[in-house]
Each structure stands twice: as C-alpha cells, then as structure tokens.
Design a protein around this motif. Sequence first.
Motif, PDB file in Angstrom:
ATOM      1  N   PHE A  31      -1.683   5.209   4.610  1.00 38.04           N
ATOM      2  CA  PHE A  31      -0.481   4.678   3.959  1.00 38.04           C
ATOM      3  C   PHE A  31      -0.028   5.491   2.758  1.00 38.04           C
ATOM      4  CE2 PHE A  31      -2.850   1.341   6.101  1.00 38.04           C
ATOM      5  CZ  PHE A  31      -1.916   0.932   7.039  1.00 38.04           C
ATOM      6  N   ALA A  32      -0.471   6.722   2.641  1.00 36.01           N
ATOM      7  CA  ALA A  32      -0.070   7.596   1.533  1.00 36.01           C
ATOM      8  C   ALA A  32       0.726   8.777   2.079  1.00 36.01           C
ATOM      9  CB  ALA A  32      -1.296   8.100   0.787  1.00 36.01           C
ATOM     10  N   PRO A  33       1.910   9.069   1.539  1.00 38.68           N
ATOM     11  CA  PRO A  33       2.686  10.218   2.015  1.00 38.68           C
ATOM     12  C   PRO A  33       1.877  11.508   1.980  1.00 38.68           C
ATOM     13  CG  PRO A  33       3.998   8.875   0.514  1.00 38.68           C
ATOM     14  CD  PRO A  33       2.596   8.341   0.452  1.00 38.68           C
ATOM     15  N   LEU A  34       2.006  12.291   3.041  1.00 42.27           N
ATOM     16  CA  LEU A  34       1.310  13.567   3.154  1.00 42.27           C
ATOM     17  C   LEU A  34       2.145  14.656   2.499  1.00 42.27           C
ATOM     18  CD1 LEU A  34      -0.935  15.393   4.456  1.00 42.27           C
ATOM     19  CD2 LEU A  34       0.629  15.623   6.410  1.00 42.27           C
ATOM     20  N   LYS A  35       1.550  15.386   1.556  1.00 37.76           N
ATOM     21  CA  LYS A  35       2.250  16.491   0.928  1.00 37.76           C
ATOM     22  C   LYS A  35       2.210  17.697   1.852  1.00 37.76           C
ATOM     23  CE  LYS A  35       2.476  19.185  -3.354  1.00 37.76           C
ATOM     24  NZ  LYS A  35       1.852  19.465  -4.666  1.00 37.76           N
ATOM     25  N   LEU A  36       3.393  18.173   2.232  1.00 35.62           N
ATOM     26  CA  LEU A  36       3.503  19.288   3.173  1.00 35.62           C
ATOM     27  C   LEU A  36       3.556  20.632   2.479  1.00 35.62           C
ATOM     28  CD1 LEU A  36       6.167  17.805   5.605  1.00 35.62           C
ATOM     29  CD2 LEU A  36       3.699  17.959   6.007  1.00 35.62           C
ATOM     30  N   THR A  37       4.312  20.684   1.436  1.00 29.18           N
ATOM     31  CA  THR A  37       4.518  21.963   0.769  1.00 29.18           C
ATOM     32  C   THR A  37       5.222  21.698  -0.540  1.00 29.18           C
ATOM     33  OG1 THR A  37       5.384  24.211   1.026  1.00 29.18           O
ATOM     34  CG2 THR A  37       6.785  22.426   1.798  1.00 29.18           C
ATOM     35  N   SER A  38       5.374  22.719  -1.320  1.00 29.78           N
ATOM     36  CA  SER A  38       6.202  22.626  -2.522  1.00 29.78           C
ATOM     37  C   SER A  38       7.026  23.894  -2.618  1.00 29.78           C
ATOM     38  CB  SER A  38       5.365  22.460  -3.785  1.00 29.78           C
ATOM     39  OG  SER A  38       4.548  23.576  -3.998  1.00 29.78           O
ATOM     40  N   SER A  39       8.243  23.751  -3.081  1.00 29.18           N
ATOM     41  CA  SER A  39       9.124  24.897  -3.230  1.00 29.18           C
ATOM     42  C   SER A  39      10.180  24.564  -4.269  1.00 29.18           C
ATOM     43  CB  SER A  39       9.797  25.247  -1.906  1.00 29.18           C
ATOM     44  OG  SER A  39      10.618  24.199  -1.465  1.00 29.18           O
ATOM     45  N   LYS A  40      10.907  25.548  -4.671  1.00 35.63           N
ATOM     46  CA  LYS A  40      11.999  25.333  -5.625  1.00 35.63           C
ATOM     47  C   LYS A  40      13.229  24.846  -4.880  1.00 35.63           C
ATOM     48  CE  LYS A  40      10.400  28.854  -8.904  1.00 35.63           C
ATOM     49  NZ  LYS A  40      10.747  30.105  -9.601  1.00 35.63           N
ATOM     50  N   ALA A  41      13.868  23.845  -5.445  1.00 32.10           N
ATOM     51  CA  ALA A  41      15.095  23.323  -4.824  1.00 32.10           C
ATOM     52  C   ALA A  41      16.232  24.322  -4.957  1.00 32.10           C
ATOM     53  CB  ALA A  41      15.462  22.004  -5.479  1.00 32.10           C
TER      54      ALA A  41
ATOM     55  N   LYS B  74       0.833  -1.204   0.000  1.00 33.25           N
ATOM     56  CA  LYS B  74       0.000   0.000   0.000  1.00 33.25           C
ATOM     57  C   LYS B  74       0.871   1.258   0.000  1.00 33.25           C
ATOM     58  CE  LYS B  74      -3.962  -1.998   2.491  1.00 33.25           C
ATOM     59  NZ  LYS B  74      -4.759  -1.953   3.748  1.00 33.25           N
ATOM     60  N   ILE B  75       1.923   1.228   0.819  1.00 31.40           N
ATOM     61  CA  ILE B  75       2.826   2.373   0.881  1.00 31.40           C
ATOM     62  C   ILE B  75       3.498   2.586  -0.474  1.00 31.40           C
ATOM     63  CG2 ILE B  75       4.968   3.248   1.890  1.00 31.40           C
ATOM     64  CD1 ILE B  75       4.125   1.772   4.496  1.00 31.40           C
ATOM     65  N   ARG B  76       4.022   1.503  -1.068  1.00 31.49           N
ATOM     66  CA  ARG B  76       4.695   1.628  -2.362  1.00 31.49           C
ATOM     67  C   ARG B  76       3.760   2.189  -3.432  1.00 31.49           C
ATOM     68  NH1 ARG B  76       9.106   0.008  -4.992  1.00 31.49           N
ATOM     69  NH2 ARG B  76       9.897  -1.265  -3.265  1.00 31.49           N
ATOM     70  N   THR B  77       2.556   1.668  -3.504  1.00 31.16           N
ATOM     71  CA  THR B  77       1.613   2.114  -4.536  1.00 31.16           C
ATOM     72  C   THR B  77       1.323   3.603  -4.403  1.00 31.16           C
ATOM     73  OG1 THR B  77       0.595  -0.076  -4.677  1.00 31.16           O
ATOM     74  CG2 THR B  77      -0.707   1.790  -5.449  1.00 31.16           C
ATOM     75  N   ALA B  78       1.032   4.049  -3.175  1.00 31.46           N
ATOM     76  CA  ALA B  78       0.713   5.465  -2.960  1.00 31.46           C
ATOM     77  C   ALA B  78       1.952   6.341  -3.160  1.00 31.46           C
ATOM     78  CB  ALA B  78       0.141   5.659  -1.565  1.00 31.46           C
ATOM     79  N   TRP B  79       3.087   5.872  -2.682  1.00 27.47           N
ATOM     80  CA  TRP B  79       4.344   6.643  -2.787  1.00 27.47           C
ATOM     81  C   TRP B  79       4.701   6.857  -4.257  1.00 27.47           C
ATOM     82  CZ3 TRP B  79       8.176   6.449   1.665  1.00 27.47           C
ATOM     83  CH2 TRP B  79       9.353   7.157   1.378  1.00 27.47           C
ATOM     84  N   GLU B  80       4.689   5.784  -5.039  1.00 32.30           N
ATOM     85  CA  GLU B  80       5.085   5.894  -6.441  1.00 32.30           C
ATOM     86  C   GLU B  80       4.093   6.714  -7.254  1.00 32.30           C
ATOM     87  OE1 GLU B  80       5.673   1.829  -7.633  1.00 32.30           O
ATOM     88  OE2 GLU B  80       7.754   1.813  -6.893  1.00 32.30           O
ATOM     89  N   ALA B  81       2.860   6.808  -6.777  1.00 38.35           N
ATOM     90  CA  ALA B  81       1.844   7.600  -7.482  1.00 38.35           C
ATOM     91  C   ALA B  81       1.962   9.093  -7.191  1.00 38.35           C
ATOM     92  CB  ALA B  81       0.446   7.117  -7.099  1.00 38.35           C
TER      93      ALA B  81
END
Length: 234
Positions: free
Chosen positions: A224-234, A32-39
Amino acid sequence: MNIFAIGDLHLSFANPKPMNIFGELWNDHPEKIRTAWEATVAPEDLVLIPGDISWAMQLEEAKQDLDYIASLPGTKVMIRGNHDYWWSSISKIRKSVDPSIHVLQNDSITIGDVTIAGVRGWDCPGGYKFDEHDRKVYEREVVRLQMSLDHAMNQKARQLIVMLHYPPTNEKHHASGFLEMLTRYPVDKVVYGHLHGKEGHRHALEGVHHGIEFHLTACDYLNFAPLKLTSSKA
C-alpha cells in the motif's frame, strides 16, 4: 520531480465494499495508502495509477473516490482497469476530475521531461484462462497500445513510461503482442497492476527485459505504499 506508481486502489467510499475478504492486509487499506502516500509523495511529484481505481458503477458514485485521490499530494495520471465500470465517456471524466488528475485512454501526456502512455491491456494468449473471446479483446488492445505509443512519439517523448492495467504477458512470460509493441518504441519503464495475492504476485514480470524495466504496482504487492520509479528535473 519524483515519479511514483501505485495501482488497484479499489476504493468504494459511496458504497463500501470491504476488501478484507481478500486477506487481513486489506483492512483499512485507504488509510494505509494515505499514510504511506503523504509520507513519500511531495506536491511537485507525479504518481501513476494503472487502473482498478474505484468499485463504483457510475461516475457520480465514483466522485468520493476521485475526491480522495485529488486530496493526496502530487499530480496523478490514471488509466482504466477491468473493474472501473464507472469509466464511461473520457471527455466527461476529464471535465469532472480535479485539475491534479489526468486520465489517459489510448493516448499519452507529457509532464516535464516524462511522457506517459497508457492503455488497459488484456489477458494474453497462452494464459490459463485465455479463450477466443479474449483473443478479440487482446488484439484490439494491442492496436490501442500502438495508438498510445504513436501519440507519445508525436509529442517527441524524451523519457517514456507506459501504464497498462493487465500484465503485458501471460503467467509463463511468453512473447505477446504487447511485449512486441513495447520493444518497437523507446520505452523506459512499464508499470501495471491487476495481479493480487500470493498466487497472482508470483506470476509478476519484474526487472529488466528487452531493455525495459517492468514493475508490478498493485497496491497489495507494494504493501500500500507508492513505488518510487525514478527522479528527474521537471
């Protein structure tokens, strides 16, 4: 660069320890973790893993679990949880893990514009099971949090995220040394794990408090899905 968090993976590939004793939702949880992570996670993204990574007792036994994490997209930053008995010498772990994995222990790391500080933490005073033995460990972990935050400040942190394994307060959300320490520094977000099941989840400290965002990221809380915290430029 998007930033995600997911903790309490509780992997056990070498010596399987079924997690479904804690409920059917844990059936096949690594898949479940892999499926959600890779998506959701891209190779250029960052994933924070706040502890309870593997049930292994020795680093060698944890290798399959760490290889599983390495096989997933993104750069990963991990801290120790209370069940990570395999976590011994930090220098040995750093030499053993894949280059896509960074491990923190009372210090910090800067990736792009984001600095991540991390310590394990502990139960807080006023909790239902807190005793005098807990107090010694708790006070030591508060000091270690300060060490981690000072390390981050020395790196001139621009955006500061703190990882704890334990929640930073007790079940009643009373003041704690962790909360006091966090408010002394320019912390943007705190992610933590450790709390499981309906009883644990209902005690979660979530949302904005003292100007800081708090997120429970135990994997069963996140389905089981990673939580998106934020987005920024590297």
